[in-house]
Motif scaffolding. Structure first.
Motif, mmCIF file in Angstrom:
data_model
loop_
_atom_site.group_PDB
_atom_site.id
_atom_site.type_symbol
_atom_site.label_atom_id
_atom_site.label_comp_id
_atom_site.label_asym_id
_atom_site.label_seq_id
_atom_site.Cartn_x
_atom_site.Cartn_y
_atom_site.Cartn_z
ATOM 1 N N ALA A 165 0.818 -1.210 0.000
ATOM 2 C CA ALA A 165 0.000 0.000 0.000
ATOM 3 C C ALA A 165 0.852 1.261 0.000
ATOM 4 C CB ALA A 165 -0.937 -0.001 1.196
ATOM 5 N N THR A 166 2.115 1.134 0.497
ATOM 6 C CA THR A 166 2.983 2.311 0.558
ATOM 7 C C THR A 166 3.889 2.414 -0.661
ATOM 8 O OG1 THR A 166 4.664 1.095 1.802
ATOM 9 C CG2 THR A 166 2.990 2.272 3.079
ATOM 10 N N ALA A 167 3.717 1.505 -1.625
ATOM 11 C CA ALA A 167 4.519 1.572 -2.841
ATOM 12 C C ALA A 167 4.166 2.837 -3.624
ATOM 13 C CB ALA A 167 4.267 0.332 -3.703
ATOM 14 N N LEU A 168 5.067 3.258 -4.495
ATOM 15 C CA LEU A 168 4.880 4.466 -5.271
ATOM 16 C C LEU A 168 3.618 4.371 -6.129
ATOM 17 C CD1 LEU A 168 6.169 7.187 -6.082
ATOM 18 C CD2 LEU A 168 7.302 5.976 -7.952
ATOM 19 N N GLN A 169 2.717 5.341 -5.960
ATOM 20 C CA GLN A 169 1.481 5.369 -6.706
ATOM 21 C C GLN A 169 1.606 6.339 -7.881
ATOM 22 O OE1 GLN A 169 -1.282 3.366 -5.932
ATOM 23 N NE2 GLN A 169 0.217 2.450 -4.543
ATOM 24 N N LEU A 170 1.374 5.859 -9.091
ATOM 25 C CA LEU A 170 1.479 6.690 -10.277
ATOM 26 C C LEU A 170 0.106 7.230 -10.672
ATOM 27 C CD1 LEU A 170 3.932 4.624 -12.524
ATOM 28 C CD2 LEU A 170 4.464 6.521 -10.988
ATOM 29 N N THR A 171 0.079 8.477 -11.081
ATOM 30 C CA THR A 171 -1.132 9.104 -11.596
ATOM 31 C C THR A 171 -1.062 9.089 -13.119
ATOM 32 O OG1 THR A 171 -1.338 10.559 -9.672
ATOM 33 C CG2 THR A 171 -2.475 11.234 -11.691
ATOM 34 N N THR A 172 -2.066 8.505 -13.771
ATOM 35 C CA THR A 172 -2.072 8.400 -15.225
ATOM 36 C C THR A 172 -2.807 9.585 -15.849
ATOM 37 O OG1 THR A 172 -1.966 5.987 -15.195
ATOM 38 C CG2 THR A 172 -2.794 7.023 -17.215
ATOM 39 N N ILE A 173 -2.156 10.250 -16.787
ATOM 40 C CA ILE A 173 -2.761 11.338 -17.553
ATOM 41 C C ILE A 173 -2.542 11.048 -19.031
ATOM 42 C CG2 ILE A 173 -2.739 13.811 -18.038
ATOM 43 C CD1 ILE A 173 -1.539 14.238 -15.257
ATOM 44 N N ARG A 174 -3.609 11.034 -19.791
ATOM 45 C CA ARG A 174 -3.535 10.821 -21.240
ATOM 46 C C ARG A 174 -4.547 11.747 -21.909
ATOM 47 N NH1 ARG A 174 -5.196 5.698 -19.520
ATOM 48 N NH2 ARG A 174 -3.529 4.648 -20.660
ATOM 49 N N GLY A 175 -4.615 11.724 -23.231
ATOM 50 C CA GLY A 175 -5.611 12.504 -23.927
ATOM 51 C C GLY A 175 -7.005 12.148 -23.445
ATOM 52 N N GLY A 176 -7.801 13.170 -23.095
ATOM 53 C CA GLY A 176 -9.135 12.939 -22.562
ATOM 54 C C GLY A 176 -9.222 13.035 -21.053
ATOM 55 N N THR A 177 -8.072 13.155 -20.371
ATOM 56 C CA THR A 177 -8.054 13.272 -18.911
ATOM 57 C C THR A 177 -8.381 14.703 -18.488
ATOM 58 O OG1 THR A 177 -6.401 11.512 -18.683
ATOM 59 C CG2 THR A 177 -6.619 13.042 -16.838
ATOM 60 N N MET A 178 -9.181 14.848 -17.437
ATOM 61 C CA MET A 178 -9.506 16.164 -16.896
ATOM 62 C C MET A 178 -8.436 16.598 -15.906
ATOM 63 S SD MET A 178 -11.991 18.546 -16.859
ATOM 64 C CE MET A 178 -13.644 17.821 -17.028
ATOM 65 N N LEU A 179 -7.965 17.844 -16.046
ATOM 66 C CA LEU A 179 -7.063 18.443 -15.065
ATOM 67 C C LEU A 179 -7.760 19.635 -14.412
ATOM 68 C CD1 LEU A 179 -3.543 18.449 -16.784
ATOM 69 C CD2 LEU A 179 -4.570 16.714 -15.301
ATOM 70 N N TYR A 180 -7.328 19.964 -13.200
ATOM 71 C CA TYR A 180 -7.965 21.000 -12.395
ATOM 72 C C TYR A 180 -6.928 22.068 -12.046
ATOM 73 C CZ TYR A 180 -11.319 17.212 -11.965
ATOM 74 O OH TYR A 180 -12.199 16.182 -12.252
ATOM 75 N N GLY A 206 -20.252 20.237 -22.904
ATOM 76 C CA GLY A 206 -19.366 19.460 -22.030
ATOM 77 C C GLY A 206 -18.281 18.716 -22.768
ATOM 78 N N ASP A 207 -18.335 18.742 -24.106
ATOM 79 C CA ASP A 207 -17.325 18.039 -24.910
ATOM 80 C C ASP A 207 -16.083 18.881 -25.182
ATOM 81 O OD1 ASP A 207 -18.783 15.715 -25.098
ATOM 82 O OD2 ASP A 207 -19.590 16.135 -27.094
ATOM 83 N N THR A 208 -16.079 20.145 -24.781
ATOM 84 C CA THR A 208 -14.944 21.031 -25.077
ATOM 85 C C THR A 208 -13.625 20.395 -24.674
ATOM 86 O OG1 THR A 208 -16.301 23.003 -24.774
ATOM 87 C CG2 THR A 208 -13.918 23.292 -24.618
ATOM 88 N N GLY A 209 -12.652 20.485 -25.562
ATOM 89 C CA GLY A 209 -11.335 19.901 -25.309
ATOM 90 C C GLY A 209 -11.170 18.518 -25.878
ATOM 91 N N ALA A 210 -12.254 17.951 -26.427
ATOM 92 C CA ALA A 210 -12.196 16.580 -26.948
ATOM 93 C C ALA A 210 -11.055 16.404 -27.944
ATOM 94 C CB ALA A 210 -13.518 16.236 -27.630
ATOM 95 N N PRO A 211 -10.162 15.440 -27.716
ATOM 96 C CA PRO A 211 -9.092 15.181 -28.679
ATOM 97 C C PRO A 211 -9.657 14.665 -29.993
ATOM 98 C CG PRO A 211 -9.063 13.538 -26.916
ATOM 99 C CD PRO A 211 -10.073 14.561 -26.535
ATOM 100 N N ALA A 212 -9.197 15.244 -31.110
ATOM 101 C CA ALA A 212 -9.640 14.843 -32.441
ATOM 102 C C ALA A 212 -8.487 14.154 -33.161
ATOM 103 C CB ALA A 212 -10.118 16.060 -33.233
ATOM 104 N N TYR A 213 -8.788 13.047 -33.808
ATOM 105 C CA TYR A 213 -7.735 12.230 -34.398
ATOM 106 C C TYR A 213 -8.214 11.612 -35.709
ATOM 107 C CZ TYR A 213 -10.627 8.643 -32.189
ATOM 108 O OH TYR A 213 -11.697 7.858 -31.819
ATOM 109 N N SER A 214 -7.269 11.204 -36.516
ATOM 110 C CA SER A 214 -7.537 10.496 -37.762
ATOM 111 C C SER A 214 -6.645 9.261 -37.765
ATOM 112 C CB SER A 214 -7.241 11.391 -38.969
ATOM 113 O OG SER A 214 -7.558 10.733 -40.180
#
Length: 227
Positions: free
Chosen positions: A29-44, A181-189
């Motif tokens: 439980a005390t091991a290093l916890q990683l926070t995942t951030i990718r396209g589509g993730t909300m930041l504050y 609510g979709d603002t910021g949506a990543p667009a891809y091809s």
């Protein structure tokens, strides 16, 4: 040789026992916890803004997230992974709004997992391998936090949208529908990043038009690459 090996093993056991006695064992439980951030993730933001990361990028060994400028604001602020703003992840590295509509966050935490792909929902992810400049007729999909994945085609490049704060130029216009609510949506091809949603008309019931900030412009300005 065998006796020496046995003695070393006994000594190792004894040392381990002493270390355990004084310091205890380290639980998972005390091991290093990683926070995942990718396209589509909300930041504050410390300012109170809540903005979606369009795509992750890298330059000179540093990692960044690109997002909508009218959401991020143009002043430097601190960004967090949670609404309570307790898990700090980065700071604003640059932004432009109006004229353009982008913000760039420089990730500063060493406990981040930063995949290059985007989240499509339901545990499904789209790998991103590079950046594409938009072209009329090009297929385009985006994934909104409200409406999910929708696809269409590019109908114009270098489009202009007028806001109260001023005009934003050089946008991609497409038939890809979106909802509030979709603002910021990543667009891809395919596997290529194209842009992120900055404005729209209509909806996904009756159809609509979406406008995207080209991500290639942001990458080139800051010397970044998608991965």
């Amino acid at each position: 040789m065998r006796r020496l090996h046995t003695c070393l093993a006994m000594l190792t056991t004894a040392v381990t026992a002493v270390v355990t006695l004084f310091f205890g064992t380290v639980s998972s439980a005390t091991a290093l916890q990683l926070t995942t951030i990718r396209g589509g993730t909300m930041l504050y933001a410390a300012t109170g803004a809540r903005c979606v990361v369009g795509f992750n990028a890298t330059g000179n060994g540093v990692f960044y997230g690109v997002m909508v400028g009218h959401c991020s604001g143009t002043h430097t602020t601190t960004w967090y992974a949670d609404a309570a703003r307790t898990v700090q992840v980065g700071v604003t590295a640059g932004a432009s709004y109006p004229i353009d509509d982008y913000g760039v966050v420089r990730y500063t935490s060493n406990t981040l997992n930063l995949p290059g792909g985007i989240a499509l929902g339901g545990g499904v992810y789209q790998d991103i391998t590079g950046v594409a400049s938009p072209a009329i007729g090009q297929s385009l999909c985006h994934v909104g936090r409200t409406s999910g994945v929708h696809c269409g085609r590019v109908t114009a490049v270098n489009a202009t949208v007028n806001y109260a704060e001023g005009a934003v130029h050089g946008l991609i216009r497409s038939t890809t529908c979106s909802e509030p609510g979709d603002t910021g949506a990543p667009a891809y091809s395919g596997t290529l990043a194209v842009g992120f949603l900055v404005g729209a008309t209509g909806n996904c019931t009756s159809g609509g038009i979406s406008y995207h900030q080209p991500v290639a412009e942001v990458m080139a300005h800051f010397g970044l690459t998608a991965y």
